[in-house]
Write a protein that holds these residues in place. Structure first.
Motif, PDB file in Angstrom:
ATOM      1  N   UNK A  50      54.304  53.144  26.387  1.00 34.84           N
ATOM      2  CA  UNK A  50      55.460  54.020  26.636  1.00 34.84           C
ATOM      3  C   UNK A  50      56.196  53.660  27.923  1.00 34.84           C
ATOM      4  N   UNK A  51      55.452  53.427  28.991  1.00 32.12           N
ATOM      5  CA  UNK A  51      56.066  53.150  30.297  1.00 32.12           C
ATOM      6  C   UNK A  51      56.375  51.667  30.491  1.00 32.12           C
ATOM      7  N   UNK A  52      55.888  50.816  29.600  1.00 35.27           N
ATOM      8  CA  UNK A  52      56.050  49.367  29.702  1.00 35.27           C
ATOM      9  C   UNK A  52      55.642  48.885  31.099  1.00 35.27           C
ATOM     10  N   UNK A  53      54.412  49.272  31.481  1.00 38.74           N
ATOM     11  CA  UNK A  53      53.846  48.884  32.774  1.00 38.74           C
ATOM     12  C   UNK A  53      52.415  48.425  32.558  1.00 38.74           C
ATOM     13  N   UNK A  54      51.978  47.508  33.420  1.00 37.62           N
ATOM     14  CA  UNK A  54      50.598  47.041  33.400  1.00 37.62           C
ATOM     15  C   UNK A  54      49.797  47.810  34.433  1.00 37.62           C
ATOM     16  N   UNK A  55      48.508  48.025  34.123  1.00 34.67           N
ATOM     17  CA  UNK A  55      47.581  48.681  35.032  1.00 34.67           C
ATOM     18  C   UNK A  55      46.325  47.819  35.143  1.00 34.67           C
ATOM     19  N   UNK A  56      45.813  47.710  36.362  1.00 34.21           N
ATOM     20  CA  UNK A  56      44.629  46.906  36.641  1.00 34.21           C
ATOM     21  C   UNK A  56      43.640  47.765  37.405  1.00 34.21           C
ATOM     22  N   UNK A  57      42.381  47.762  36.957  1.00 31.26           N
ATOM     23  CA  UNK A  57      41.318  48.469  37.668  1.00 31.26           C
ATOM     24  C   UNK A  57      40.767  47.522  38.725  1.00 31.26           C
ATOM     25  N   UNK A  58      40.861  47.916  39.989  1.00 30.27           N
ATOM     26  CA  UNK A  58      40.375  47.089  41.089  1.00 30.27           C
ATOM     27  C   UNK A  58      40.080  47.980  42.294  1.00 30.27           C
ATOM     28  N   UNK A  59      39.005  47.666  42.999  1.00 29.36           N
ATOM     29  CA  UNK A  59      38.682  48.389  44.234  1.00 29.36           C
ATOM     30  C   UNK A  59      38.454  49.870  44.041  1.00 29.36           C
ATOM     31  N   UNK A  60      37.966  50.280  42.877  1.00 25.46           N
ATOM     32  CA  UNK A  60      37.695  51.692  42.624  1.00 25.46           C
ATOM     33  C   UNK A  60      38.919  52.514  42.268  1.00 25.46           C
ATOM     34  N   UNK A  61      40.070  51.868  42.084  1.00 25.49           N
ATOM     35  CA  UNK A  61      41.292  52.591  41.729  1.00 25.49           C
ATOM     36  C   UNK A  61      42.150  51.775  40.782  1.00 25.49           C
ATOM     37  N   UNK A  62      43.355  52.253  40.580  1.00 25.23           N
ATOM     38  CA  UNK A  62      44.286  51.601  39.655  1.00 25.23           C
ATOM     39  C   UNK A  62      45.486  51.042  40.399  1.00 25.23           C
ATOM     40  N   UNK A  63      45.899  49.849  40.012  1.00 24.53           N
ATOM     41  CA  UNK A  63      47.141  49.227  40.494  1.00 24.53           C
ATOM     42  C   UNK A  63      48.080  49.117  39.305  1.00 24.53           C
ATOM     43  N   UNK A  64      49.371  49.089  39.587  1.00 23.77           N
ATOM     44  CA  UNK A  64      50.349  48.965  38.513  1.00 23.77           C
ATOM     45  C   UNK A  64      51.446  47.987  38.887  1.00 23.77           C
ATOM     46  N   UNK A  65      52.043  47.393  37.840  1.00 23.75           N
ATOM     47  CA  UNK A  65      53.147  46.446  38.027  1.00 23.75           C
ATOM     48  C   UNK A  65      53.966  46.417  36.744  1.00 23.75           C
ATOM     49  N   UNK A  66      55.239  46.067  36.882  1.00 23.73           N
ATOM     50  CA  UNK A  66      56.120  45.962  35.705  1.00 23.73           C
ATOM     51  C   UNK A  66      55.774  44.730  34.859  1.00 23.73           C
ATOM     52  N   UNK A  67      55.333  43.642  35.529  1.00 22.01           N
ATOM     53  CA  UNK A  67      54.963  42.417  34.829  1.00 22.01           C
ATOM     54  C   UNK A  67      53.613  41.946  35.365  1.00 22.01           C
ATOM     55  N   UNK A  68      52.956  41.075  34.626  1.00 23.33           N
ATOM     56  CA  UNK A  68      51.665  40.547  35.079  1.00 23.33           C
ATOM     57  C   UNK A  68      51.777  39.844  36.422  1.00 23.33           C
ATOM     58  N   UNK A  69      52.873  39.133  36.629  1.00 23.97           N
ATOM     59  CA  UNK A  69      53.038  38.354  37.864  1.00 23.97           C
ATOM     60  C   UNK A  69      53.867  39.096  38.909  1.00 23.97           C
ATOM     61  N   UNK A  70      54.100  40.374  38.673  1.00 24.00           N
ATOM     62  CA  UNK A  70      54.925  41.162  39.584  1.00 24.00           C
ATOM     63  C   UNK A  70      54.159  41.648  40.790  1.00 24.00           C
ATOM     64  N   UNK A  71      54.817  42.479  41.555  1.00 26.79           N
ATOM     65  CA  UNK A  71      54.197  43.088  42.736  1.00 26.79           C
ATOM     66  C   UNK A  71      53.319  44.252  42.278  1.00 26.79           C
TER      67      UNK A  71
END
Length: 176
Positions: A50-71
Protein backbone atom coordinates in the motif's frame (compact mmCIF):
# COMPACT_ATOMS: atom_id res chain seq x y z
CA UNK A 1 36.28 -20.37 -17.22
CA UNK A 2 37.10 -18.99 -13.81
CA UNK A 3 36.07 -15.37 -13.19
CA UNK A 4 38.35 -13.30 -10.99
CA UNK A 5 36.32 -10.11 -11.11
CA UNK A 6 36.51 -8.26 -7.81
CA UNK A 7 33.28 -7.89 -5.88
CA UNK A 8 31.79 -4.44 -5.52
CA UNK A 9 33.76 -2.98 -2.61
CA UNK A 10 31.87 -0.42 -0.55
CA UNK A 11 33.44 1.93 1.98
CA UNK A 12 31.85 3.63 4.97
CA UNK A 13 33.56 5.91 7.48
CA UNK A 14 30.90 5.11 10.08
CA UNK A 15 29.08 2.01 11.28
CA UNK A 16 27.36 0.31 8.36
CA UNK A 17 25.47 -2.86 7.54
CA UNK A 18 25.76 -4.58 4.17
CA UNK A 19 22.53 -6.26 3.07
CA UNK A 20 23.26 -8.60 0.16
CA UNK A 21 20.43 -9.49 -2.21
CA UNK A 22 21.15 -12.25 -4.73
CA UNK A 23 20.31 -10.38 -7.94
CA UNK A 24 17.14 -8.38 -8.58
CA UNK A 25 14.75 -8.61 -5.62
CA UNK A 26 12.30 -11.53 -5.74
CA UNK A 27 9.11 -10.60 -3.88
CA UNK A 28 6.63 -13.07 -2.37
CA UNK A 29 3.41 -12.23 -0.55
CA UNK A 30 3.46 -12.71 3.23
CA UNK A 31 0.25 -14.61 4.13
CA UNK A 32 -2.27 -12.63 6.15
CA UNK A 33 -0.57 -9.26 5.53
CA UNK A 34 -0.33 -6.47 2.94
CA UNK A 35 3.42 -7.11 2.73
CA UNK A 36 5.77 -8.80 0.32
CA UNK A 37 9.10 -10.31 1.41
CA UNK A 38 12.33 -10.15 -0.56
CA UNK A 39 13.14 -13.88 -0.50
CA UNK A 40 16.58 -13.81 -2.12
CA UNK A 41 18.28 -12.38 0.97
CA UNK A 42 18.75 -13.64 4.55
CA UNK A 43 17.87 -10.19 5.92
CA UNK A 44 14.24 -9.52 6.80
CA UNK A 45 13.47 -7.14 3.97
CA UNK A 46 9.79 -6.39 3.36
CA UNK A 47 7.79 -4.19 1.01
CA UNK A 48 4.53 -2.57 2.09
CA UNK A 49 2.31 -2.88 -0.99
CA UNK A 50 0.00 0.00 0.00
CA UNK A 51 2.70 2.51 0.97
CA UNK A 52 5.17 1.31 -1.70
CA UNK A 53 8.00 1.40 0.86
CA UNK A 54 10.64 -1.10 1.92
CA UNK A 55 11.22 -2.05 5.56
CA UNK A 56 14.33 -3.71 7.00
CA UNK A 57 14.69 -5.27 10.44
CA UNK A 58 18.05 -4.20 11.88
CA UNK A 59 19.44 -3.30 15.30
CA UNK A 60 16.27 -4.32 17.13
CA UNK A 61 14.08 -1.92 15.13
CA UNK A 62 12.74 -1.12 11.69
CA UNK A 63 14.25 1.06 8.95
CA UNK A 64 12.37 2.24 5.89
CA UNK A 65 13.19 3.54 2.42
CA UNK A 66 11.34 4.28 -0.82
CA UNK A 67 13.77 2.10 -2.81
CA UNK A 68 16.22 -0.67 -1.92
CA UNK A 69 19.17 1.60 -2.68
CA UNK A 70 17.60 4.70 -1.15
CA UNK A 71 18.27 6.48 2.10
CA UNK A 72 17.21 4.26 5.00
CA UNK A 73 15.73 6.03 8.03
CA UNK A 74 14.20 4.84 11.30
CA UNK A 75 10.57 3.88 10.72
CA UNK A 76 8.47 6.40 12.64
CA UNK A 77 5.21 4.43 12.44
CA UNK A 78 5.95 0.90 11.21
CA UNK A 79 2.89 -1.06 10.03
CA UNK A 80 1.61 -3.66 12.49
CA UNK A 81 1.94 -6.33 9.76
CA UNK A 82 5.74 -6.13 10.12
CA UNK A 83 5.62 -7.96 13.46
CA UNK A 84 3.48 -10.75 11.98
CA UNK A 85 5.82 -11.09 9.00
CA UNK A 86 8.82 -11.22 11.35
CA UNK A 87 7.22 -13.95 13.48
CA UNK A 88 6.48 -16.05 10.37
CA UNK A 89 10.01 -15.66 9.02
CA UNK A 90 11.58 -16.54 12.39
CA UNK A 91 9.33 -19.61 12.77
CA UNK A 92 10.43 -20.82 9.34
CA UNK A 93 14.11 -20.22 10.20
CA UNK A 94 14.68 -18.29 6.98
CA UNK A 95 15.95 -15.00 8.28
CA UNK A 96 18.78 -13.08 9.90
CA UNK A 97 17.29 -10.19 11.89
CA UNK A 98 20.61 -8.29 11.88
CA UNK A 99 20.31 -7.63 15.61
CA UNK A 100 23.82 -8.95 16.41
CA UNK A 101 23.13 -8.93 20.16
CA UNK A 102 26.30 -10.90 21.00
CA UNK A 103 28.59 -8.20 19.60
CA UNK A 104 26.97 -5.31 21.44
CA UNK A 105 24.29 -4.78 18.83
CA UNK A 106 24.08 -2.87 15.59
CA UNK A 107 23.51 0.81 16.24
CA UNK A 108 20.24 2.40 15.21
CA UNK A 109 22.24 5.01 13.30
CA UNK A 110 24.16 2.47 11.21
CA UNK A 111 24.27 3.20 7.48
CA UNK A 112 22.35 0.60 5.42
CA UNK A 113 23.97 -0.48 2.16
CA UNK A 114 21.99 -2.84 -0.07
CA UNK A 115 23.75 -4.58 -2.94
CA UNK A 116 22.17 -6.77 -5.60
CA UNK A 117 25.59 -7.90 -6.84
CA UNK A 118 28.49 -9.59 -4.99
CA UNK A 119 29.88 -7.01 -2.56
CA UNK A 120 32.16 -6.54 0.42
CA UNK A 121 32.16 -3.75 3.01
CA UNK A 122 35.16 -1.84 4.35
CA UNK A 123 34.49 0.48 7.25
CA UNK A 124 36.28 2.78 9.62
CA UNK A 125 35.23 4.61 12.75
CA UNK A 126 35.52 8.11 11.30
CA UNK A 127 38.13 9.22 8.77
CA UNK A 128 40.80 6.51 8.29
CA UNK A 129 43.52 6.69 10.95
CA UNK A 130 46.90 5.37 9.84
CA UNK A 131 49.63 3.86 12.02
CA UNK A 132 53.10 2.80 10.84
CA UNK A 133 54.34 -0.78 10.72
CA UNK A 134 57.94 -0.72 11.99
CA UNK A 135 60.60 -1.61 9.46
CA UNK A 136 58.31 -1.26 6.43
CA UNK A 137 56.93 1.38 4.10
CA UNK A 138 53.41 0.36 5.15
CA UNK A 139 50.75 1.98 7.27
CA UNK A 140 47.69 0.15 8.58
CA UNK A 141 44.26 1.59 9.27
CA UNK A 142 43.91 1.27 13.03
CA UNK A 143 40.28 2.36 13.35
CA UNK A 144 38.82 -0.41 11.21
CA UNK A 145 37.70 -3.98 11.84
CA UNK A 146 39.07 -4.77 8.36
CA UNK A 147 42.66 -5.43 7.32
CA UNK A 148 43.50 -2.28 5.36
CA UNK A 149 47.01 -1.09 4.55
CA UNK A 150 48.57 1.83 2.68
CA UNK A 151 51.85 1.34 0.78
CA UNK A 152 53.70 4.67 1.11
CA UNK A 153 55.79 4.01 -2.01
CA UNK A 154 52.90 3.41 -4.41
CA UNK A 155 50.09 5.16 -2.47
CA UNK A 156 47.90 2.11 -3.04
CA UNK A 157 45.51 0.88 -0.39
CA UNK A 158 45.38 -2.89 0.09
CA UNK A 159 42.48 -4.75 1.70
CA UNK A 160 42.11 -8.41 2.58
CA UNK A 161 38.54 -9.56 1.91
CA UNK A 162 37.31 -13.15 1.83
CA UNK A 163 40.87 -14.47 1.62
CA UNK A 164 41.89 -12.30 -1.34
CA UNK A 165 43.89 -9.08 -1.55
CA UNK A 166 42.52 -6.06 -3.43
CA UNK A 167 44.17 -2.72 -4.11
CA UNK A 168 43.04 0.78 -4.97
CA UNK A 169 44.37 4.31 -4.87
CA UNK A 170 41.26 5.44 -3.01
CA UNK A 171 39.31 3.80 -0.21
CA UNK A 172 36.19 5.80 -1.00
CA UNK A 173 36.19 5.83 -4.80
CA UNK A 174 38.03 2.67 -5.93
CA UNK A 175 38.33 1.16 -8.42
CA UNK A 176 39.53 -2.02 -6.72
Amino acid sequence: PLRNDPPRILFSDREAVLVPVDGAPVLRAVPGTRLERVVNTRALLLRDVDADRYFLRVGGGWREARTLHGAWTAAAAPPADLQRAMQLAVQQGEVDLLDDEEDGGIGRGARILVSTEPAELLQTGGPPSYAPIDGTQLLYVDNSPNRIFLDLRTQHHYALLAGRWYRSRSLQDGPW
